[in-house]
Structures are given as C-alpha cells and as structure tokens.
Motif scaffolding. Sequence first.
Motif, PDB file in Angstrom:
ATOM      1  N   LYS A 131     -21.396   0.961 -14.521  1.00 61.41           N
ATOM      2  CA  LYS A 131     -21.898   0.811 -13.148  1.00 61.41           C
ATOM      3  C   LYS A 131     -20.809   0.296 -12.208  1.00 61.41           C
ATOM      4  O   LYS A 131     -19.804  -0.291 -12.627  1.00 61.41           O
ATOM      5  N   LYS A 132     -21.067   0.494 -10.910  1.00 60.41           N
ATOM      6  CA  LYS A 132     -20.151   0.055  -9.857  1.00 60.41           C
ATOM      7  C   LYS A 132     -20.855  -0.956  -8.956  1.00 60.41           C
ATOM      8  O   LYS A 132     -21.943  -0.684  -8.445  1.00 60.41           O
ATOM      9  N   ILE A 133     -20.206  -2.098  -8.794  1.00 61.38           N
ATOM     10  CA  ILE A 133     -20.755  -3.205  -8.003  1.00 61.38           C
ATOM     11  C   ILE A 133     -19.768  -3.519  -6.894  1.00 61.38           C
ATOM     12  O   ILE A 133     -18.574  -3.681  -7.149  1.00 61.38           O
ATOM     13  N   MET A 134     -20.243  -3.620  -5.664  1.00 62.19           N
ATOM     14  CA  MET A 134     -19.343  -3.892  -4.540  1.00 62.19           C
ATOM     15  C   MET A 134     -19.826  -5.055  -3.688  1.00 62.19           C
ATOM     16  O   MET A 134     -20.984  -5.104  -3.285  1.00 62.19           O
ATOM     17  N   PHE A 135     -18.903  -5.992  -3.428  1.00 67.56           N
ATOM     18  CA  PHE A 135     -19.108  -7.054  -2.446  1.00 67.56           C
ATOM     19  C   PHE A 135     -18.496  -6.589  -1.129  1.00 67.56           C
ATOM     20  O   PHE A 135     -17.347  -6.144  -1.097  1.00 67.56           O
ATOM     21  N   VAL A 136     -19.256  -6.693  -0.055  1.00 63.57           N
ATOM     22  CA  VAL A 136     -18.811  -6.227   1.257  1.00 63.57           C
ATOM     23  C   VAL A 136     -18.919  -7.389   2.236  1.00 63.57           C
ATOM     24  O   VAL A 136     -20.017  -7.912   2.473  1.00 63.57           O
ATOM     25  N   GLY A 137     -17.797  -7.814   2.806  1.00 63.73           N
ATOM     26  CA  GLY A 137     -17.859  -8.912   3.763  1.00 63.73           C
ATOM     27  C   GLY A 137     -16.521  -9.605   3.950  1.00 63.73           C
ATOM     28  O   GLY A 137     -15.459  -9.012   3.760  1.00 63.73           O
ATOM     29  N   ASP A 138     -16.582 -10.880   4.267  1.00 57.91           N
ATOM     30  CA  ASP A 138     -15.387 -11.641   4.616  1.00 57.91           C
ATOM     31  C   ASP A 138     -14.868 -12.420   3.411  1.00 57.91           C
ATOM     32  O   ASP A 138     -15.118 -12.058   2.267  1.00 57.91           O
ATOM     33  N   SER A 139     -14.150 -13.516   3.683  1.00 57.96           N
ATOM     34  CA  SER A 139     -13.545 -14.288   2.605  1.00 57.96           C
ATOM     35  C   SER A 139     -14.567 -15.012   1.733  1.00 57.96           C
ATOM     36  O   SER A 139     -14.250 -15.433   0.625  1.00 57.96           O
ATOM     37  N   LEU A 140     -15.815 -15.169   2.215  1.00 57.92           N
ATOM     38  CA  LEU A 140     -16.859 -15.713   1.355  1.00 57.92           C
ATOM     39  C   LEU A 140     -17.268 -14.681   0.307  1.00 57.92           C
ATOM     40  O   LEU A 140     -17.620 -15.029  -0.823  1.00 57.92           O
ATOM     41  N   SER A 141     -17.210 -13.402   0.680  1.00 58.60           N
ATOM     42  CA  SER A 141     -17.406 -12.340  -0.308  1.00 58.60           C
ATOM     43  C   SER A 141     -16.264 -12.343  -1.316  1.00 58.60           C
ATOM     44  O   SER A 141     -16.469 -12.112  -2.514  1.00 58.60           O
ATOM     45  N   TRP A 171     -18.743   2.473   1.155  1.00 58.44           N
ATOM     46  CA  TRP A 171     -19.740   1.687   0.429  1.00 58.44           C
ATOM     47  C   TRP A 171     -20.718   2.563  -0.353  1.00 58.44           C
ATOM     48  O   TRP A 171     -21.557   2.052  -1.093  1.00 58.44           O
ATOM     49  N   ARG A 172     -20.612   3.871  -0.156  1.00 53.13           N
ATOM     50  CA  ARG A 172     -21.556   4.793  -0.797  1.00 53.13           C
ATOM     51  C   ARG A 172     -21.287   4.904  -2.301  1.00 53.13           C
ATOM     52  O   ARG A 172     -20.171   4.683  -2.764  1.00 53.13           O
ATOM     53  N   GLY A 173     -22.318   5.277  -3.032  1.00 51.25           N
ATOM     54  CA  GLY A 173     -22.160   5.556  -4.457  1.00 51.25           C
ATOM     55  C   GLY A 173     -22.137   4.340  -5.353  1.00 51.25           C
ATOM     56  O   GLY A 173     -21.854   4.459  -6.548  1.00 51.25           O
ATOM     57  N   MET A 174     -22.434   3.164  -4.808  1.00 52.49           N
ATOM     58  CA  MET A 174     -22.454   1.949  -5.610  1.00 52.49           C
ATOM     59  C   MET A 174     -23.840   1.752  -6.246  1.00 52.49           C
ATOM     60  O   MET A 174     -24.853   2.195  -5.700  1.00 52.49           O
ATOM     61  N   ASP A 175     -23.842   1.070  -7.377  1.00 54.70           N
ATOM     62  CA  ASP A 175     -25.108   0.742  -8.026  1.00 54.70           C
ATOM     63  C   ASP A 175     -25.674  -0.572  -7.503  1.00 54.70           C
ATOM     64  O   ASP A 175     -26.892  -0.769  -7.480  1.00 54.70           O
ATOM     65  N   ILE A 176     -24.790  -1.481  -7.083  1.00 51.08           N
ATOM     66  CA  ILE A 176     -25.196  -2.752  -6.492  1.00 51.08           C
ATOM     67  C   ILE A 176     -24.294  -3.023  -5.300  1.00 51.08           C
ATOM     68  O   ILE A 176     -23.064  -2.903  -5.394  1.00 51.08           O
ATOM     69  N   LEU A 177     -24.875  -3.394  -4.164  1.00 44.43           N
ATOM     70  CA  LEU A 177     -24.136  -3.792  -2.971  1.00 44.43           C
ATOM     71  C   LEU A 177     -24.550  -5.206  -2.595  1.00 44.43           C
ATOM     72  O   LEU A 177     -25.746  -5.501  -2.497  1.00 44.43           O
ATOM     73  N   ILE A 178     -23.570  -6.094  -2.382  1.00 44.21           N
ATOM     74  CA  ILE A 178     -23.837  -7.460  -1.943  1.00 44.21           C
ATOM     75  C   ILE A 178     -23.095  -7.684  -0.631  1.00 44.21           C
ATOM     76  O   ILE A 178     -21.856  -7.756  -0.611  1.00 44.21           O
ATOM     77  N   PHE A 179     -23.820  -7.776   0.471  1.00 45.92           N
ATOM     78  CA  PHE A 179     -23.223  -7.902   1.796  1.00 45.92           C
ATOM     79  C   PHE A 179     -23.178  -9.362   2.248  1.00 45.92           C
ATOM     80  O   PHE A 179     -23.997 -10.190   1.838  1.00 45.92           O
ATOM     81  N   ASN A 180     -22.231  -9.625   3.154  1.00 52.38           N
ATOM     82  CA  ASN A 180     -22.105 -10.961   3.730  1.00 52.38           C
ATOM     83  C   ASN A 180     -21.396 -10.848   5.075  1.00 52.38           C
ATOM     84  O   ASN A 180     -20.438 -10.086   5.225  1.00 52.38           O
ATOM     85  N   SER A 181     -21.882 -11.592   6.076  1.00 52.92           N
ATOM     86  CA  SER A 181     -21.178 -11.686   7.355  1.00 52.92           C
ATOM     87  C   SER A 181     -21.755 -12.852   8.159  1.00 52.92           C
ATOM     88  O   SER A 181     -22.963 -13.006   8.240  1.00 52.92           O
ATOM     89  N   TRP A 182     -20.887 -13.640   8.722  1.00 54.50           N
ATOM     90  CA  TRP A 182     -21.183 -14.676   9.727  1.00 54.50           C
ATOM     91  C   TRP A 182     -19.939 -15.495  10.043  1.00 54.50           C
ATOM     92  O   TRP A 182     -19.657 -15.807  11.188  1.00 54.50           O
ATOM     93  N   HIS A 183     -19.175 -15.809   9.011  1.00 63.33           N
ATOM     94  CA  HIS A 183     -18.045 -16.724   9.088  1.00 63.33           C
ATOM     95  C   HIS A 183     -17.141 -16.458  10.297  1.00 63.33           C
ATOM     96  O   HIS A 183     -16.718 -17.394  10.986  1.00 63.33           O
ATOM     97  N   TRP A 184     -16.849 -15.180  10.584  1.00 63.83           N
ATOM     98  CA  TRP A 184     -15.887 -14.856  11.637  1.00 63.83           C
ATOM     99  C   TRP A 184     -16.511 -14.663  13.009  1.00 63.83           C
ATOM    100  O   TRP A 184     -15.795 -14.587  14.013  1.00 63.83           O
ATOM    101  N   TRP A 185     -17.825 -14.591  13.092  1.00 58.82           N
ATOM    102  CA  TRP A 185     -18.456 -14.343  14.386  1.00 58.82           C
ATOM    103  C   TRP A 185     -18.261 -15.510  15.350  1.00 58.82           C
ATOM    104  O   TRP A 185     -18.357 -15.342  16.567  1.00 58.82           O
TER     105      TRP A 185
END
Length: 366
Positions: A114-124, A195-209
């Motif tokens: 499987k393919k797992i992707m973290f998407v986001g900033d330095s907290l990711s 980000w397509r084709g992943m089995d698990i996606l974990i998103f994160n965003s706020w730190h830089w806003w």
Amino acid sequence: MGFQLEAVILSLLLYVFLFADQTKAEQFITNATTSSIDRNSGGGCNIFRGKWVYDASYPLPYDYSLSCPFIDPEFNCQKYGRPDKLYLKYRWQPFSCHLPRFNGLEFLERWRGKKIMFVGDSLSLNMWESLSCMIHAWVPRAKTTFFKKGSISSVTFENYGVKLFLYRTPYLVDMVNEKAGRVLKLDSIQQGNAWRGMDILIFNSWHWWTHAGNSQPWDYMQEGNKLYKDMNRLIAYYKGLTTWGRWINQNVDTSKTRVFFQGISPTHYEGRDWNKPSKSCYGEKNPFFGTRYPAGTPMATVIVNNVLSRIKKPVYLLDITTLSQQRKDAHPTVYGSHHSGTDCSHWCLPGLPDTWNQLLYAALIN
C-alpha cells in the motif's frame, strides 16, 4: 453569492466564539465532532479524550534517536544535547478504553503493497518521520529506500512494498509565482494530482497561515480574479480549507482511499497559555496536568470542524489538539542541528508525534 454569505456567517461565528464563554465554545466543538471521532476510535470509545500518565516502560522500542536513518537533525533532541529523557516517559491514556500499542510488523503486514501519503507542512514532516522511524525500530534490518525530489519525499520498506510519502505544501491550496509576485490561490489545488492513487491520505494545514512579515512566503492572496494584499487569516484559512474539502469530494474515491485530517497542533511560546506568563517551552520537563488547558481551544479548530462537517465523503479527524496542548515539555526548544532560536512549535523525535501515529494506527485497525 452563496460563498460570500457563508464567509459572512463564518465571520459572525468567529466573533461570537472570540468573545463568548470559552466553555460553551469548547462544548460546541466537542458536540460537532463526536460522530467523526467515534468513527475513528471504534466501539464508541473516544481515544482523543484522556490524560498523560507516567510509564516507566516507555519509550518501548521507539527511542530511535541514534538508530533511525530518516530522522531530521532539527527534531533529534537527544543527539543534539537535550539532557533529560522524562518527556519520553509519558503515555496517552484515554478515559474509557486502552489505546492499542503500535506494532510496526503488524502495520507492514496489514498494509503490504500500500501507499500512504502525508500532505502538509513541517508538522506533517514530524509525523511522517515519526512513523518511518517507529516502523524501522520494529524491522531494523529490513531493506529500505529513501527518495526525495521537489515537494515529494518517500521511504519504502522494500520487503513489504509499503511506501510512506510526504508531500510538502503548507497551505494545501496552490502557491504560484506570477508577474504580480508570489500568489496564494485560495480556490485552486492543481498540485492535488500528486495525491491521487494513495491508499491512505493524512492532511494537515494551519501552521503557516499565521506567518507574517519576513516569514510570510506569499505576496498576495487570490480568490477568483481578485488579488488581496491580506485578509483575516482565519477567513483565509476557511476559504483554503473549503477548497480542499471540495477537492476531496470531487477527486477521492473513499472506497479505495482512507482520508484523515490531522487536527491543529499548538505552540508553546507563550507561558501565559498555561498560567506561567514569564515562561516559554524552554526547560519544561513535564506536561500540563490540569483538567482544562487555560488557553482554551484554538480558533482554527472551529474552522476545521466546520469544514469537515460539510464534506460529503468520509474524512476522519485525528483530534490531536487537546492532548498536544498539554505537552509543553515535548518541543525541540534549542536542541536541534540548526535552531537559531527557541522552537516551541515542532516536536522532538522520538516524542509526541509517535502518539499521533499511535492514534492513527488505532483508527486504521478499527
């Protein structure tokens, strides 16, 4: 017109929450996310409500500070001089159940190929490195491959075909260089193709806003054809996160891909947040043990819960905010390879992100 009206309503909601009773605000947030949290934890147990307890057996096999090849030096507090290890001895204990211990071998077998992707900033980045190192601690002799190009990094456990990806993008929406300058496009996610084709996606965003001045990486915000020099950052975050929610609805087949959103990770620069106004996270060796964190719930949490409640596809909230607020002791502070000042926003590895991944693991196996 509908979106503008929605933004006005949100502005009023934010005003009410900023000046209303904090307890009522937090109760609203809890009620608004109960169903999402229960789906994560399984069996009706809310794994995100609990307390930190001292456990002499910790950190189990996860003190990977000297053995993990994937850990970033800026998060490697033990290697770069942190004198204490007490922060590694605290275990998260939910009030109404037991959190399953992470098993890296079981993780690899369960998610083989499987393919797992973290998407986001330095907290990711924090969380991705943590998971890579936690798994590596279970199979230290396993063949691994590390890859990095542009915004994408990956660690592959070759014997199992498990690929852990990181896609660095602090805002989730697009940042584009144009004639006007660097433009943050609040209504565009062209980069989502990666980000397509992943089995698990974990998103994160706020730190830089919230970044401004020299640390702000954009010159303008754009929505539609209109450029803005600036706007209320909570409103901007709401607009950007709404665009992300729309992208999930239109592009993710949740029968094939499980989607998570990592909740707001707090900072501990201001000691007044835990009733110690003369302090920061520097030198802190123990969690905050009170029943209610004095600073209350971050306003960005209201935005996250509002957006998640309107996404038609199932997106599971990793509600890490409260348990992370209590860990004022777990930051790199000055212990890292290139800290020019006190770092009270990222987290030591090993450390708190291991618990975030334990919560992710619990959600995945239920």
